[in-house]
Design a protein around this motif. Structure first.
Motif, mmCIF file in Angstrom:
data_model
loop_
_atom_site.group_PDB
_atom_site.id
_atom_site.type_symbol
_atom_site.label_atom_id
_atom_site.label_comp_id
_atom_site.label_asym_id
_atom_site.label_seq_id
_atom_site.Cartn_x
_atom_site.Cartn_y
_atom_site.Cartn_z
ATOM 1 N N MET A 52 0.780 -1.103 0.112
ATOM 2 C CA MET A 52 -0.074 -0.127 0.044
ATOM 3 C C MET A 52 0.824 1.286 0.033
ATOM 4 N N VAL A 53 0.683 1.964 -0.910
ATOM 5 C CA VAL A 53 1.171 3.373 -1.087
ATOM 6 C C VAL A 53 0.193 4.485 -0.794
ATOM 7 N N LYS A 54 0.346 5.317 0.160
ATOM 8 C CA LYS A 54 -0.365 6.619 0.253
ATOM 9 C C LYS A 54 0.250 7.915 -0.053
ATOM 10 N N TRP A 55 -0.441 8.538 -1.156
ATOM 11 C CA TRP A 55 0.201 9.532 -1.744
ATOM 12 C C TRP A 55 0.809 10.485 -0.602
ATOM 13 N N VAL A 56 0.502 10.840 0.440
ATOM 14 C CA VAL A 56 0.776 11.651 1.483
ATOM 15 C C VAL A 56 1.966 11.293 1.699
ATOM 16 N N ASP A 57 2.489 9.918 1.850
ATOM 17 C CA ASP A 57 3.694 9.410 2.481
ATOM 18 C C ASP A 57 4.757 9.541 1.445
ATOM 19 N N VAL A 58 4.391 9.506 0.139
ATOM 20 C CA VAL A 58 5.410 9.462 -0.859
ATOM 21 C C VAL A 58 5.754 10.686 -1.348
ATOM 22 N N GLY A 59 5.178 11.969 -1.367
ATOM 23 C CA GLY A 59 5.165 13.169 -2.070
ATOM 24 C C GLY A 59 4.791 13.071 -3.440
ATOM 25 N N GLY A 60 3.657 12.047 -3.370
ATOM 26 C CA GLY A 60 2.945 12.187 -4.813
ATOM 27 C C GLY A 60 1.799 12.862 -5.021
ATOM 28 N N ILE A 61 1.207 12.648 -6.047
ATOM 29 C CA ILE A 61 -0.041 13.467 -6.420
ATOM 30 C C ILE A 61 -1.170 12.746 -6.160
ATOM 31 N N GLY A 62 -2.109 13.383 -5.383
ATOM 32 C CA GLY A 62 -3.390 12.707 -4.900
ATOM 33 C C GLY A 62 -4.369 12.621 -5.948
ATOM 34 N N ASN A 63 -4.166 11.988 -7.044
ATOM 35 C CA ASN A 63 -5.312 11.741 -7.990
ATOM 36 C C ASN A 63 -4.936 10.504 -8.969
ATOM 37 N N LEU A 64 -5.838 10.157 -9.859
ATOM 38 C CA LEU A 64 -5.699 8.813 -10.492
ATOM 39 C C LEU A 64 -4.452 9.069 -11.503
ATOM 40 N N ALA A 65 -4.353 10.186 -12.368
ATOM 41 C CA ALA A 65 -3.312 10.424 -13.145
ATOM 42 C C ALA A 65 -1.963 10.404 -12.362
ATOM 43 N N GLY A 66 -1.724 10.819 -11.069
ATOM 44 C CA GLY A 66 -0.735 11.162 -10.170
ATOM 45 C C GLY A 66 -0.336 9.533 -9.895
ATOM 46 N N SER A 67 -1.283 8.499 -9.670
ATOM 47 C CA SER A 67 -0.980 7.165 -9.497
ATOM 48 C C SER A 67 -0.042 6.553 -10.329
ATOM 49 N N LYS A 68 -0.819 7.005 -11.662
ATOM 50 C CA LYS A 68 -0.065 6.353 -12.667
ATOM 51 C C LYS A 68 1.446 7.081 -13.059
ATOM 52 N N HIS A 69 1.608 8.092 -12.915
ATOM 53 C CA HIS A 69 2.829 8.781 -12.910
ATOM 54 C C HIS A 69 3.842 8.054 -11.845
ATOM 55 N N TYR A 70 3.341 7.787 -10.670
ATOM 56 C CA TYR A 70 4.296 7.303 -9.657
ATOM 57 C C TYR A 70 4.734 6.025 -9.956
ATOM 58 N N ILE A 71 3.887 5.163 -10.562
ATOM 59 C CA ILE A 71 4.224 3.780 -10.830
ATOM 60 C C ILE A 71 5.114 3.792 -12.004
ATOM 61 N N PHE A 72 4.673 4.499 -13.013
ATOM 62 C CA PHE A 72 5.621 4.471 -14.207
ATOM 63 C C PHE A 72 6.974 4.857 -13.944
ATOM 64 N N GLU A 73 7.072 6.011 -13.444
ATOM 65 C CA GLU A 73 8.378 6.583 -12.858
ATOM 66 C C GLU A 73 9.214 5.609 -11.992
ATOM 67 N N LYS A 74 8.678 5.124 -11.034
ATOM 68 C CA LYS A 74 9.219 4.033 -10.033
ATOM 69 C C LYS A 74 9.715 2.748 -10.528
ATOM 70 N N TYR A 75 8.776 2.269 -11.311
ATOM 71 C CA TYR A 75 8.716 0.919 -11.841
ATOM 72 C C TYR A 75 8.574 1.163 -13.565
ATOM 73 N N ASP A 76 9.781 1.419 -14.197
ATOM 74 C CA ASP A 76 9.886 1.641 -15.433
ATOM 75 C C ASP A 76 10.215 0.760 -16.468
ATOM 76 N N LYS A 77 10.393 -0.461 -16.016
ATOM 77 C CA LYS A 77 11.021 -1.556 -16.775
ATOM 78 C C LYS A 77 9.926 -2.746 -16.665
ATOM 79 N N GLU A 78 8.849 -2.523 -16.209
ATOM 80 C CA GLU A 78 7.807 -3.646 -16.101
ATOM 81 C C GLU A 78 7.605 -4.369 -17.333
ATOM 82 N N ARG A 79 7.188 -5.622 -17.292
ATOM 83 C CA ARG A 79 6.730 -6.293 -18.508
ATOM 84 C C ARG A 79 5.551 -5.926 -18.798
ATOM 85 N N VAL A 80 4.669 -5.732 -17.858
ATOM 86 C CA VAL A 80 3.268 -5.239 -18.295
ATOM 87 C C VAL A 80 2.831 -4.078 -17.128
#
Length: 239
Positions: A52-80
């Motif tokens: 579980m990742v809470k956006w307030v704890d990771v300095g992320g953006i609190g919205n749907l687009a922000g959650s996808k930005h977070y994942i793609f930036e942090k895990y940029d080499k995923e198979r899917v």
């Protein structure tokens, strides 16, 4: 890598994740908790290989687009990259492995949802990937070729529209009518309407207008041309 973005629906998120596990999903994922009221999520049960990742704890953006930005930036080499809403309920056994295999390396796969798929026009749009159903999964190479999982400049609305504008009515978009990942949207009567369903928020209208204009830009057309060329190249090498 799978992502569930959730806001103010801890019980719904727990129910959806339980359905994932019960239908054989063993792929890892992240529950990204949006919104200020995040403490109710502290006690929900999640699969053992999810975090579980809470956006307030990771300095992320609190919205749907922000959650996808977070994942793609942090895990940029995923198979899917897979995404589920907290009101998506997988029904078909082993659905996740099937859609991952179909999505890798360069497809966008989505499934029957018993929401959009309830009407003939809805099924027609789904079959052409002009709309998206449930259990959406992107090949990792496709997302990397596009350069984003959610376009910058939006908060929540019309991310799907951006993707269907790129891959709709092309071989990249793959609809699996044989797999059911039910979307318990409030319009189906399966849950109550809540504030997350309010489409009259100013930022939603701004998002729609942004994507409407973005789709007409040369930059967007260049992305579409690039992924179509790469799709042809991949399919030729697979022959």
């Amino acid at each position: 890598m799978w992502l569930m973005t959730t806001k103010d629906r801890p019980q719904a998120a727990e129910r959806a994740l339980a359905a994932c596990w019960e239908t054989g999903m063993r792929q890892r994922g992240i529950v990204y908790v949006d919104g200020k009221n995040h403490t109710p999520y502290d006690d929900i049960k999640i699969p053992p290989n999810w975090e579980m990742v809470k956006w307030v704890d990771v300095g992320g953006i609190g919205n749907l687009a922000g959650s996808k930005h977070y994942i793609f930036e942090k895990y940029d080499k995923e198979r899917v990259y897979g995404w589920m809403a907290d009101d998506n309920i997988p029904v078909t056994q082993d659905w996740c492995a099937i859609v991952e295999e179909a999505a890798y390396p360069f497809s966008l796969v989505h499934c029957r949802d018993e929401f959009v798929s309830l009407t003939a026009s809805g099924r027609n749009h789904l079959s052409k990937t002009m709309n998206l159903g449930g259990g959406i999964c992107w090949g990792g190479d496709l997302v990397r070729c596009v350069g984003w999982w959610a376009p910058s400049g939006v908060v929540q609305g019309s991310i799907d529209w951006a993707w269907t504008s790129l891959v709709g009515e092309t071989p990249i978009g793959v609809y699996r009518d044989d797999i059911l990942v039910r979307h318990d949207n409030w319009r189906t009567g399966r849950r109550e309407k809540d504030e997350n369903d309010n489409l009259e928020k100013p930022f939603i209208k701004n998002d729609i207008n942004y994507i409407k204009q973005y789709r007409q830009t040369r930059g967007f057309q260049l992305i579409r041309e690039r992924i179509l060329r790469e799709s042809v190249r991949i399919r030729q090498t697979q022959c």
